[in-house]
Design an enzyme around this catalytic site. Structure first.
Site, PDB file in Angstrom:
ATOM      1  N   CYS A 199      -0.104  -1.411   4.376  1.00 13.44           N
ATOM      2  CA  CYS A 199      -1.073  -0.429   5.188  1.00 13.44           C
ATOM      3  C   CYS A 199      -2.220  -1.125   5.830  1.00 13.44           C
ATOM      4  O   CYS A 199      -2.586  -2.375   5.434  1.00 13.44           O
ATOM      5  CB  CYS A 199      -1.648   0.739   4.439  1.00 13.44           C
ATOM      6  SG  CYS A 199      -2.834   0.440   3.115  1.00 13.44           S
TER       7      CYS A 199
ATOM      8  N   ARG B 262      -2.389 -11.411  -5.208  1.00 16.15           N
ATOM      9  CA  ARG B 262      -1.926 -12.361  -4.207  1.00 16.15           C
ATOM     10  C   ARG B 262      -2.200 -13.876  -4.627  1.00 16.15           C
ATOM     11  O   ARG B 262      -1.993 -14.773  -4.136  1.00 16.15           O
ATOM     12  CB  ARG B 262      -2.325 -12.222  -3.013  1.00 16.15           C
ATOM     13  CG  ARG B 262      -1.472 -11.408  -2.086  1.00 16.15           C
ATOM     14  CD  ARG B 262      -2.371 -10.852  -0.866  1.00 16.15           C
ATOM     15  NE  ARG B 262      -2.579 -11.927   0.064  1.00 16.15           N
ATOM     16  CZ  ARG B 262      -1.489 -12.413   0.774  1.00 16.15           C
ATOM     17  NH1 ARG B 262      -0.584 -11.908   1.070  1.00 16.15           N
ATOM     18  NH2 ARG B 262      -2.052 -13.547   1.927  1.00 16.15           N
TER      19      ARG B 262
ATOM     20  N   HIS C 127      -5.479  -6.458   9.518  1.00 15.07           N
ATOM     21  CA  HIS C 127      -5.822  -7.663   9.978  1.00 15.07           C
ATOM     22  C   HIS C 127      -6.713  -7.637  11.272  1.00 15.07           C
ATOM     23  O   HIS C 127      -7.742  -8.378  11.134  1.00 15.07           O
ATOM     24  CB  HIS C 127      -4.625  -8.721  10.130  1.00 15.07           C
ATOM     25  CG  HIS C 127      -3.574  -8.922   9.197  1.00 15.07           C
ATOM     26  ND1 HIS C 127      -2.172  -8.973   9.414  1.00 15.07           N
ATOM     27  CD2 HIS C 127      -3.489  -8.765   7.894  1.00 15.07           C
ATOM     28  CE1 HIS C 127      -1.654  -9.061   8.591  1.00 15.07           C
ATOM     29  NE2 HIS C 127      -2.354  -9.003   7.520  1.00 15.07           N
TER      30      HIS C 127
END
Length: 489
Positions: A61, A95, A194
């Site tokens: 999302c 990550r 982003h």
């Protein structure tokens, strides 16, 4: 298995689509294509559209794109997940964005800061709670350099004024407090997150501090869109500095607020992940006249091309430096390829990842004699596919926002030797007896960037493909082939 012909690949796509209702079949057909070097990528495949309800999409999302990708790795800022606790916990440290610092003192990347929304906050609003939370952060973690407020879905739905709270906190504490409207329901995937994150950096960090002065050199560059997964940015930075450049900023892996503020003075922005950071790169080119160039540090072939392309923006000393770096590492690369290529030659790979990897890693596989026979993106736009078409072989398979069903069926028919995708797909394909590498965070390995990274990449591909465990597992297509023989016996 021999590569599929164009006709066979087209027939495969049609066969997979037949299970869908007519409307869904028509929609999904636009997202599946056979690669054609002569075709216009904008016409051959559709991307950046809403996923179909009822299919198992692998997307994230807008919140994931902002907090999880762009803002989260900035180590000396505290990133508040403003909303229920789950989103912040799920996006915390997953990550492997490596950084140098003392966690909880001057670096905060692995910590989860949340406003922990409850039902009463939905009813009465969360602005007072957010203001109180920022005050507590300043008491408990005084060495933070700034705060970002990453909005989760409820914030946009109830209309909280996070901008007003952020402005008031900035005035009260004298630090940068950035409101980011990245509610998860916005847009069709993490890609809009982003963009929203880039715009927030533009409005609240870059443009408000563009007049900041510091000593500059003619060789200042910024690494944009490298999130230092497994140390990627560090292995890239080594090469840039060895060729004579000065890396002023890393966006945003192991990056700091000050580095972002310094970027408008650099001479060149080096863009690694085009999809997540092209927006701010274009802005700095338009407003500050800073050119940007994409680069690819996966595998020696692409590294050489990129170093030489970067050097063209500078004088002869940097061009000579690029050649010096290439020559320095060539014996090492020859040794790596000499060791692993005989073990990997001819192996076929299918990829499905986000960002830049579906095209950037192709060259690294080819350096090892491997062939990428299918690739696709979770959240690409058409310009990503334009960059991908020329990297792939003709008649290979392209798939956008592929569903779980489609991906499994393609794999059963194409029969790759290796799959590179994400954590959601990993265990499905491993249970099918297919070697798999998690290509979002390098399967807890890395770095994969740079010359040092390629040696690790080659080792990991060999370790995965040639692991004896696969001899004890049988892929579905081998089971199907064996069934008639067993029945006859």
């Amino acid at each position: 298995m021999a590569a599929l012909t164009r006709e066979e690949t087209e027939a495969l796509i049609q066969e997979v689509l037949e299970v869908y209702p007519e409307k869904a079949q028509k929609d999904r057909k636009k997202h599946l294509a056979v690669n054609d070097h002569e075709a216009n990528a904008k016409k051959c495949i559709t991307s950046n559209r809403k996923s179909l309800p009822g299919v198992m999409t692998i997307r994230g999302c807008a919140y994931a794109g902002s907090k999880g990708v762009v803002w989260g790795p900035i180590k000396d800022m505290i990133h508040i997940s403003h909303g229920p606790v789950g989103c912040g916990q799920y996006s915390r440290a997953g990550r492997r964005n490596y950084y140098v610092g003392v966690t909880g003192v001057n670096a905060f990347g692995e910590m989860n800061f949340t406003s922990d929304f409850q039902e009463r906050d939905i009813v009465f609003g969360g602005d007072k709670k957010l203001a109180k939370l920022i005050g507590e952060i300043e008491q408990l973690f005084p060495l933070n350099k700034g705060i970002s407020v990453q909005s989760e879905c409820p914030i946009g739905l109830i209309g909280d004024d996070i901008e007003a709270v952020s402005k008031k906190a900035t005035a009260e504490y004298g630090k940068t407090v950035v409101p980011v409207r990245c509610e998860g329901f916005r847009g069709v995937s993490q890609s809009l997150g982003h963009h929203i994150a880039n715009d927030a950096i533009r409005d609240w960090v870059i443009d408000s501090r563009a007049n900041k002065e510091y000593p500059t050199t003619p060789y200042d560059v910024a690494i944009i869109g490298d999130y230092n997964i497994g140390g990627d940015a560090w292995s890239s930075r080594i090469l840039l500095e060895e060729m004579g450049l000065r890396v002023v900023a890393q966006w945003s892996g192991d990056g700091t607020l000050a580095e972002m503020e310094n970027t408008p003075k650099v001479k060149l922005n080096l863009l690694h992940c085009y999809r997540s950071m092209n927006y701010i790169s274009r802005h700095m080119e338009e407003k500050y006249g800073i050119p940007w160039v994409e680069y690819n540090f996966f595998g020696p072939t692409k590294i050489e091309e990129s170093l030489r392309r970067i050097a063209t923006y500078f004088d002869d000393s940097i061009k000579e430096g690029a050649e010096r770096v290439i020559a320095k590492y060539k014996p090492m690369m020859d040794a790596v390829i000499g060791k692993y290529r005989p073990r990997l030659e001819g192996k076929r790979v299918m990829l499905y990842v986000g960002g830049l990897r579906p095209r950037h890693v192709i060259g690294a596989y080819e350096d090892l004699g491997m062939e990428v026979v299918g690739t696709g993106y979770e959240f690409a736009h058409n310009d990503d596919y334009e960059r991908t078409v020329k990297e792939m072989g003709n008649a290979t398979l392209l798939y956008d926002d592929v569903t779980g069903f489609e991906f499994e069926e393609f794999v059963k028919r194409v029969k790759p030797d290796l799959i590179g995708s994400g954590i959601k797909e990993k265990y499905i394909f491993q249970k099918m007896g297919i070697p798999f590498r998690q290509m979002h965070s390098w399967d807890y390995s890395g770095p994969y960037h740079g010359y040092d990274g390629f040696a690790i990449f080659a080792r990991d591909m060999d370790m995965t493909l040639n692991n004896p465990c696969w001899k004890t597992l049988t892929p579905p297509w081998k089971k199907e082939a064996a069934a008639p023989l067993a029945a006859a016996a």
